[in-house]
Design a protein around this motif. Structure first.
Motif, mmCIF file in Angstrom:
data_model
loop_
_atom_site.group_PDB
_atom_site.id
_atom_site.type_symbol
_atom_site.label_atom_id
_atom_site.label_comp_id
_atom_site.label_asym_id
_atom_site.label_seq_id
_atom_site.Cartn_x
_atom_site.Cartn_y
_atom_site.Cartn_z
ATOM 1 N N ALA A 100 -34.229 19.817 1.745
ATOM 2 C CA ALA A 100 -34.267 21.274 1.937
ATOM 3 C C ALA A 100 -34.786 21.581 3.338
ATOM 4 O O ALA A 100 -35.717 20.941 3.822
ATOM 5 N N ASP A 101 -34.196 22.609 4.014
ATOM 6 C CA ASP A 101 -34.618 22.982 5.364
ATOM 7 C C ASP A 101 -34.706 24.491 5.456
ATOM 8 O O ASP A 101 -33.985 25.135 6.190
ATOM 9 N N ALA A 102 -35.591 25.111 4.712
ATOM 10 C CA ALA A 102 -35.759 26.569 4.684
ATOM 11 C C ALA A 102 -37.209 26.929 5.013
ATOM 12 O O ALA A 102 -38.117 26.152 4.757
ATOM 13 N N ASN A 103 -37.453 28.145 5.607
ATOM 14 C CA ASN A 103 -38.807 28.593 5.923
ATOM 15 C C ASN A 103 -39.570 28.920 4.655
ATOM 16 O O ASN A 103 -39.014 29.476 3.703
ATOM 17 N N PRO A 104 -40.871 28.648 4.675
ATOM 18 C CA PRO A 104 -41.656 28.963 3.476
ATOM 19 C C PRO A 104 -41.892 30.468 3.370
ATOM 20 O O PRO A 104 -41.818 31.201 4.349
ATOM 21 N N VAL A 105 -42.156 30.922 2.176
ATOM 22 C CA VAL A 105 -42.501 32.324 1.950
ATOM 23 C C VAL A 105 -43.991 32.501 2.197
ATOM 24 O O VAL A 105 -44.813 31.800 1.588
ATOM 25 N N LEU A 106 -44.347 33.461 3.111
ATOM 26 C CA LEU A 106 -45.755 33.660 3.482
ATOM 27 C C LEU A 106 -46.347 34.856 2.756
ATOM 28 O O LEU A 106 -45.637 35.799 2.357
ATOM 29 N N PRO A 107 -47.677 34.857 2.600
ATOM 30 C CA PRO A 107 -48.337 35.976 1.906
ATOM 31 C C PRO A 107 -48.182 37.294 2.685
ATOM 32 O O PRO A 107 -47.798 37.321 3.844
ATOM 33 N N ASP A 108 -48.520 38.385 1.988
ATOM 34 C CA ASP A 108 -48.507 39.711 2.619
ATOM 35 C C ASP A 108 -49.480 39.747 3.801
ATOM 36 O O ASP A 108 -50.442 38.969 3.858
ATOM 37 N N PRO A 109 -49.281 40.675 4.732
ATOM 38 C CA PRO A 109 -50.219 40.794 5.874
ATOM 39 C C PRO A 109 -51.552 41.388 5.400
ATOM 40 O O PRO A 109 -51.635 42.002 4.336
ATOM 41 N N PRO A 110 -52.583 41.221 6.170
ATOM 42 C CA PRO A 110 -53.864 41.874 5.832
ATOM 43 C C PRO A 110 -53.674 43.391 5.698
ATOM 44 O O PRO A 110 -52.854 43.993 6.395
ATOM 45 N N VAL A 111 -54.448 43.979 4.815
ATOM 46 C CA VAL A 111 -54.264 45.407 4.541
ATOM 47 C C VAL A 111 -54.901 46.284 5.605
ATOM 48 O O VAL A 111 -54.538 47.460 5.754
ATOM 49 N N THR A 112 -55.864 45.770 6.383
ATOM 50 C CA THR A 112 -56.501 46.552 7.446
ATOM 51 C C THR A 112 -56.652 45.689 8.696
ATOM 52 O O THR A 112 -56.685 44.455 8.619
ATOM 53 N N LEU A 113 -56.748 46.370 9.819
ATOM 54 C CA LEU A 113 -56.975 45.717 11.102
ATOM 55 C C LEU A 113 -57.914 46.598 11.905
ATOM 56 O O LEU A 113 -57.677 47.798 12.043
ATOM 57 N N SER A 114 -58.997 46.029 12.425
ATOM 58 C CA SER A 114 -60.000 46.800 13.169
ATOM 59 C C SER A 114 -60.148 46.238 14.578
ATOM 60 O O SER A 114 -59.909 45.051 14.822
ATOM 61 N N ALA A 115 -60.568 47.125 15.498
ATOM 62 C CA ALA A 115 -60.749 46.718 16.892
ATOM 63 C C ALA A 115 -62.079 47.218 17.415
ATOM 64 O O ALA A 115 -62.496 48.347 17.138
ATOM 65 N N SER A 116 -62.762 46.365 18.174
ATOM 66 C CA SER A 116 -63.969 46.735 18.908
ATOM 67 C C SER A 116 -63.735 46.314 20.352
ATOM 68 O O SER A 116 -63.574 45.123 20.628
ATOM 69 N N GLN A 117 -63.701 47.287 21.261
ATOM 70 C CA GLN A 117 -63.242 46.993 22.612
ATOM 71 C C GLN A 117 -64.295 47.284 23.668
ATOM 72 O O GLN A 117 -65.183 48.101 23.465
ATOM 73 N N ARG A 118 -64.144 46.599 24.805
ATOM 74 C CA ARG A 118 -64.925 46.880 25.993
ATOM 75 C C ARG A 118 -63.940 47.146 27.123
ATOM 76 O O ARG A 118 -62.804 47.536 26.878
ATOM 77 N N SER A 119 -64.340 46.926 28.355
ATOM 78 C CA SER A 119 -63.456 47.287 29.466
ATOM 79 C C SER A 119 -62.266 46.350 29.605
ATOM 80 O O SER A 119 -61.155 46.781 29.917
ATOM 81 N N THR A 120 -62.472 45.046 29.389
ATOM 82 C CA THR A 120 -61.379 44.087 29.612
ATOM 83 C C THR A 120 -61.118 43.177 28.418
ATOM 84 O O THR A 120 -60.374 42.201 28.534
ATOM 85 N N LEU A 121 -61.718 43.471 27.276
ATOM 86 C CA LEU A 121 -61.454 42.653 26.097
ATOM 87 C C LEU A 121 -61.575 43.496 24.842
ATOM 88 O O LEU A 121 -62.138 44.592 24.849
ATOM 89 N N ALA A 122 -61.021 42.943 23.754
ATOM 90 C CA ALA A 122 -61.110 43.582 22.444
ATOM 91 C C ALA A 122 -61.315 42.510 21.392
ATOM 92 O O ALA A 122 -60.769 41.405 21.496
ATOM 93 N N ILE A 123 -62.105 42.809 20.388
ATOM 94 C CA ILE A 123 -62.317 41.914 19.259
ATOM 95 C C ILE A 123 -61.580 42.517 18.074
ATOM 96 O O ILE A 123 -61.904 43.618 17.619
#
Length: 531
Positions: free
Chosen positions: A53-76
């Motif tokens: 078999a040569d097929a891509n696996p089925v992946l889980p759903d994406p995370p339900v939330t995404l958060s950002a904490s940013q400064r001048s030149t980077l973000a977490i």
């Protein structure tokens, strides 16, 4: 034989994403079993190696939330873990459609995005990711965040604002570096300032503004190439005023040649007179008994000596000793930075039996530089003594007539002077009444024989108004137990706001004068607003 007709995917019914994923999972299981059977048959028949078999696996759903904490030149960026996910992929871009996105992968639920541009809005999204196949699942909903301002080693300038006029704002700020230059911005909203103005010195004036409007100013330091050295300062607000105050006054300084026994000479009193005037910072001042004659041993008159002592920016409206519009001992001194002289002149007042010298009304029209408003200012010194009551009344009537003619009945007018009459004089204070009858107002309401009331008073703030305007060089200041003291010296105005009145007495706690008493009269000063 395989039968797929039981699946909704083939029945024509609508299926959601979770149902479709479940169907695909079941199909994958069935296909795997079919491939296993075919592989076994191929081995038995010697056909070849087993099929893979040569097929891509089925992946889980994406995370339900995404958060950002940013400064001048980077973000977490961080998100909650997803069951079954072996890793995560993150994409970020400055375009919400992600046409040129950057992708990062991680096995954690947090990732640091670096190398960002300050003060820039970014979009980000996250999905489940398979490290073995590099397959990426469905993307989460995108979020946006804006990086902070560029960080500098030097703090931004500290800005202070002032309104020199009702249509301008001056910004001054601290110097951050020796050779720094600056950029300044102004606007009506703190988050929507105008274009930057480049200046060399730590000050800038913005003209042509609206009155009674709040403006915000921000400043930053730059180098010779206009590259920023500091961040922009926090916007500082200031409301432009509707009008700015005008400080007016009257002061009988006692003439050079009027010295009586025991009194100090003009040379001994001059510095006290100068410091009294400068301490009140008048914009325009009427002085009386400022002698026009040359002082003994000096080729200068008393009024010029006074103006010289005051120094810039003070000037006198007429420097002539006599004639050409001069008013002998009555002079008008003004601040040339606050006012522009438009026109000036004098009128000889009536004389008669008992009069000792010629008396004048001196006048001038000015433009207040801070507001552009024009007004008329008058100053006089009426005859003194009980025998010239009727003469003083005639003099006042000519004064009011002249002022009306000059102003056209339209200009705001301020009339000051030593009227040599007071509220206790027998028969009534007739010159005072004549001024009031002509439409002039006394801010103090110091009417005839008034004590504990002040009829018609409208001054907003009083300073020492219960002290009299004369002192007779007595060490103990003349203070009455009433609202107003006894006044020979007045400030009359046409209808306008009078914010403050001060009878200027420099006294100690016991009520005694401190140092040299400048004159036998106390200076009176009012703060007004031109209509």
């Amino acid at each position: 034989m395989l039968n797929f007709r039981e699946d909704r995917a083939f029945s024509g019914g609508a299926a959601g994403p979770h149902e479709r994923r479940a169907i695909v999972t079941r199909l994958w299981g069935r296909l795997s079993r079919v491939l296993a059977v075919l592989a076994t048959l191929s081995l038995l028949l010697g056909i070849g190696p087993a099929l893979k078999a040569d097929a891509n696996p089925v992946l889980p759903d994406p995370p339900v939330t995404l958060s950002a904490s940013q400064r001048s030149t980077l973000a977490i960026l961080s998100w909650p873990a997803v069951d079954g996910a072996k890793g995560y992929a993150v994409e970020y871009d400055t375009d919400a459609a992600f046409p040129a996105s950057t992708r990062l992968t991680t096995a954690d639920t947090v990732i640091v995005v670096s190398g960002l541009t300050p003060e820039t809005t970014y979009f980000a999204r996250v999905a489940s990711w398979d490290p073995q196949t590099d397959a990426v699942g469905d993307w989460s909903l995108a979020i946006s965040y804006t990086t902070g301002p560029r960080e500098f080693a030097v703090a931004p300038p500290v800005v202070t604002l002032s309104a020199a006029t009702s249509t301008s704002i001056t910004a001054d700020w601290s110097t951050v570096e020796k050779d720094a230059r600056y950029q300044a911005k102004i606007g009506k909203q703190p988050d929507a300032l105008g274009d930057a103005v480049s200046v060399k010195d730590p000050t800038a004036t913005f003209d042509g503004l609206d009155r009674t409007t709040t403006y915000y100013v921000s400043v930053r330091a730059v180098d010779a190439a206009a590259d920023p050295v500091t961040a922009w300062s926090a916007p500082v607000p200031l409301e432009t005023p509707e009008a700015l105050p005008l400080r007016v006054g009257s002061f009988n300084i006692k003439c050079y040649s009027c010295r009586e026994k025991g009194e100090k000479s003009w040379a001994q009193r001059k510095s006290a007179v100068v410091s009294t005037i400068l301490g009140q910072t008048p914009d325009v001042l009427g002085v009386q008994e400022a002698s026009q004659g040359r002082m003994r041993g000096r080729n200068v008159s008393q009024f010029i000596d006074l103006v010289n002592g005051l120094g810039a920016p003070y000037a006198v409206t007429n420097r002539s000793r006599v004639g050409r519009g001069a008013g002998l001992d009555s002079r008008i001194i003004y601040n040339t930075e606050a006012l522009t002289l438009i026109k000036q002149g004098s009128v000889l007042l009536p004389t008669g039996k008992g009069a000792n010298i010629r008396r004048y009304l001196v006048w001038a029209t000015f433009r207040q530089n801070s507001t552009g408003k024009v007004f008329l200012f008058g100053n006089t010194h009426l005859d003194n003594g009980k025998k010239v009551k009727s003469l003083r009344l005639r003099q006042v009537k000519l004064i009011t007539k002249t002022l009306k003619r000059i102003s056209g009945g339209k200009l705001p007018t301020i009339m000051v002077g030593d009227f040599n009459t007071h509220k206790w004089i027998s028969g009534g204070n007739k010159p005072y009444d004549a001024m009031v009858s002509a439409g002039y107002l006394d801010p103090l309401g110091n009417t005839y024989k008034s004590r504990h009331s002040a009829p018609g008073a409208f001054v907003e703030s009083r300073i020492n108004t219960n002290y009299s305007s004369t002192n007779g060089y007595e060490r103990k200041a003349r203070k009455l137990p009433y609202i107003n003291g006894t006044y020979l010296d007045y400030i009359f105005v046409t209808k306008m706001r009078v914010a403050e009145w001060e009878t200027v007495v420099k006294i100690d706690r016991s009520g005694r004068y401190i140092g040299t008493i400048p004159s036998d009269h106390n200076m009176v000063r009012a703060t007004v607003y031109l209509p």
